[in-house]
Design an enzyme around this catalytic site. Sequence first.
Site, short mmCIF file in Angstrom:
data_model
loop_
_atom_site.label_atom_id
_atom_site.label_comp_id
_atom_site.label_asym_id
_atom_site.label_seq_id
_atom_site.Cartn_x
_atom_site.Cartn_y
_atom_site.Cartn_z
N ASP A 233 0.84 -1.21 0.00
CA ASP A 233 0.00 0.00 0.00
C ASP A 233 0.87 1.26 0.00
O ASP A 233 0.55 2.25 -0.66
CB ASP A 233 -0.93 -0.01 1.22
CG ASP A 233 -1.83 -1.24 1.22
OD1 ASP A 233 -2.34 -1.59 0.15
OD2 ASP A 233 -1.99 -1.86 2.30
N HIS B 14 -5.45 -3.62 5.40
CA HIS B 14 -5.09 -3.93 4.01
C HIS B 14 -6.28 -4.45 3.23
O HIS B 14 -6.29 -5.59 2.78
CB HIS B 14 -3.92 -4.93 3.97
CG HIS B 14 -3.51 -5.27 2.56
ND1 HIS B 14 -2.94 -4.34 1.71
CD2 HIS B 14 -3.63 -6.39 1.82
CE1 HIS B 14 -2.72 -4.89 0.54
NE2 HIS B 14 -3.14 -6.15 0.57
N1 LIG Z 1 -0.50 -8.54 1.75
C1 LIG Z 1 -0.54 -8.12 0.50
O1 LIG Z 1 -0.30 -6.95 0.23
C2 LIG Z 1 -0.85 -9.06 -0.61
C3 LIG Z 1 -1.34 -10.32 -0.36
N2 LIG Z 1 -1.62 -11.20 -1.36
C4 LIG Z 1 -2.12 -12.52 -0.99
O2 LIG Z 1 -1.06 -13.47 -1.00
C5 LIG Z 1 -1.61 -14.78 -1.17
C6 LIG Z 1 -0.83 -15.56 -2.21
O3 LIG Z 1 -0.97 -14.99 -3.47
P1 LIG Z 1 -0.26 -15.64 -4.77
O4 LIG Z 1 1.15 -15.95 -4.47
O5 LIG Z 1 -0.59 -14.78 -5.90
O6 LIG Z 1 -1.08 -17.01 -4.88
P2 LIG Z 1 -0.61 -18.37 -5.62
O7 LIG Z 1 -1.81 -19.23 -5.73
O8 LIG Z 1 0.12 -18.04 -6.86
O9 LIG Z 1 0.43 -18.99 -4.61
C7 LIG Z 1 0.05 -19.46 -3.36
C8 LIG Z 1 0.96 -20.62 -3.00
O10 LIG Z 1 0.58 -21.06 -1.71
C9 LIG Z 1 0.72 -22.48 -1.71
N3 LIG Z 1 -0.05 -23.04 -0.61
C10 LIG Z 1 -1.38 -23.22 -0.50
N4 LIG Z 1 -1.69 -23.82 0.66
C11 LIG Z 1 -0.51 -24.01 1.30
C12 LIG Z 1 -0.17 -24.58 2.55
N5 LIG Z 1 -1.09 -25.07 3.37
N6 LIG Z 1 1.14 -24.61 2.89
C13 LIG Z 1 2.07 -24.11 2.07
N7 LIG Z 1 1.81 -23.57 0.88
C14 LIG Z 1 0.52 -23.52 0.51
C15 LIG Z 1 0.23 -22.90 -3.09
O11 LIG Z 1 0.68 -24.21 -3.41
C16 LIG Z 1 0.84 -21.82 -3.95
O12 LIG Z 1 2.12 -22.19 -4.43
C17 LIG Z 1 -3.08 -14.57 -1.52
O13 LIG Z 1 -3.87 -14.81 -0.39
C18 LIG Z 1 -3.15 -13.12 -1.93
O14 LIG Z 1 -4.41 -12.56 -1.75
C19 LIG Z 1 -1.41 -10.86 -2.66
C20 LIG Z 1 -0.89 -9.63 -2.98
C21 LIG Z 1 -0.64 -8.61 -1.99
O1 LIG Z 2 -5.77 -7.32 -4.27
C1 LIG Z 2 -5.47 -8.46 -3.89
O2 LIG Z 2 -6.26 -9.38 -3.75
C2 LIG Z 2 -4.04 -8.71 -3.54
C3 LIG Z 2 -3.58 -7.65 -2.63
O3 LIG Z 2 -3.76 -7.71 -1.44
C4 LIG Z 2 -3.04 -6.43 -3.23
O4 LIG Z 2 -2.68 -6.43 -4.42
O5 LIG Z 2 -2.95 -5.44 -2.51
#
Ligand SMILES: NC(=O)C1=CN([C@@H]2O[C@H](COP(=O)(O)OP(=O)(O)OC[C@H]3O[C@@H](n4cnc5c(N)ncnc54)[C@H](O)[C@@H]3O)[C@@H](O)[C@H]2O)C=CC1
Ligand SMILES: O=C([O-])CC(=O)C(=O)O
Length: 343
Positions: free
Chosen positions: A177, A204
């Site tokens: 953010d 967030h």
């Molecule tokens: N805090 C923030 O600013 C942001 C948060 N996110 C969040 O981050 C998370 C991940 O996003 P992506 O990497 O794009 O998703 P993705 O689906 O590409 O990767 C997630 C990974 O987690 C693994 N996974 C699932 N369950 C698991 C478990 N029990 N133990 C270990 N690994 C496990 C999957 O196998 C996969 O490789 C989402 O919840 C998304 O909303 C995304 C962007 C920004």
């Molecule tokens: O928007 C989403 O779901 C992933 C996220 O948290 C971000 O990009 O800030």
Amino acid sequence: MFAARQATSSVFGAVQRRAFSASAANATKVAVLGAAGGIGQPLSLLLKLNPRVSELALYDIKGAPGVAADISHINTKSVVKGYEASAEGIKECLSGAEIVLIPAGVPRKPGMTRDDLFNTNASIVRDLAKAAAESSPDANILIISNPVNSTVPITAEVFKKAGVYNPKRLFGVTTLDVVRASRFISQLKSTDPANENITVIGGHSGATIVPLLSQSGYTLEGAERDEYVKRVQFGGDEVVQAKGGAGSATLSMAMAGARFAESLLKAAQGQKGVIEPTFVDSPLYKDQGVTYFASNVELGPNGVEKIHPVGKLTEHEQSLLEVCLKDLKGNIEKGEKFAKDNL
Ligand SMILES: NC(=O)C1=CN([C@@H]2O[C@H](COP(=O)(O)OP(=O)(O)OC[C@H]3O[C@@H](n4cnc5c(N)ncnc54)[C@H](O)[C@@H]3O)[C@@H](O)[C@H]2O)C=CC1
Ligand SMILES: O=C([O-])CC(=O)C(=O)O
């Protein structure tokens, strides 16, 4: 080596280069849970380029050994190991970690809110938090998995139940953010985004994300202000829409997560005055029932060193904060209720 170091320094700045020689004395194990995912892979790559990291431990339910083998060929000093999905694998991965980053879980598709991820991600984070409470109870735990406003309270409850909760070491990563708020203002004001550092408070998701432009000396008015605030609050949706069903922000998030980990490492390794906004167990609005809140936090060797108050707000920022607090309270309570019913 040169290329890798150059890539790191262009992301994190000159301080990184000065730290290079000091890093040898600091053996720091960093673990990534969800390391084979959209965020996990580039995040692991950036951590491999960070000379403050001596050991990189990668875990996922699938694919972590492959990612680790790939990254391990990069010619920086840290040792990389990938772990198979098993009770023993995650235990070894976490054991001795100083920082644990958790980007495990499902991302959004167009039309979904972050809260729509709750049903799937709450139990994923709960289970990983249980493993961390057992195998790395003293580590800094960095929660990336959404909805962060709820997954951080869930993690806290898991640690409390295990009798190892340290509020100074649990962080919801809200750095993206700040990165967006800084980039978007630089586009409006034609400044260098690398020199911008807009404070963002609250949480967030949507209206809980409150950018404080006034604290950086900026004033926007009317439609321009409203569009700016909306873009910061819904920057995640912009990426979700553009990816058209293939996930949410991964690359910018990896950069933001690596930046936050870098800040913690700098603080742990003795640098003073390291400040990042992050979503923590916070006294600021506890009297209104909001037990976690993102504001500027000074980091130190023990994690949270000092939680800064939000400071002076404009009338408009104050009105945004009021909406934020209402939403945030509901998100936090939802996480706590899940923990109460499912631990
Ligand atoms: N805090 C923030 O600013 C942001 C948060 N996110 C969040 O981050 C998370 C991940 O996003 P992506 O990497 O794009 O998703 P993705 O689906 O590409 O990767 C997630 C990974 O987690 C693994 N996974 C699932 N369950 C698991 C478990 N029990 N133990 C270990 N690994 C496990 C999957 O196998 C996969 O490789 C989402 O919840 C998304 O909303 C995304 C962007 C920004
Ligand atoms: O928007 C989403 O779901 C992933 C996220 O948290 C971000 O990009 O800030």
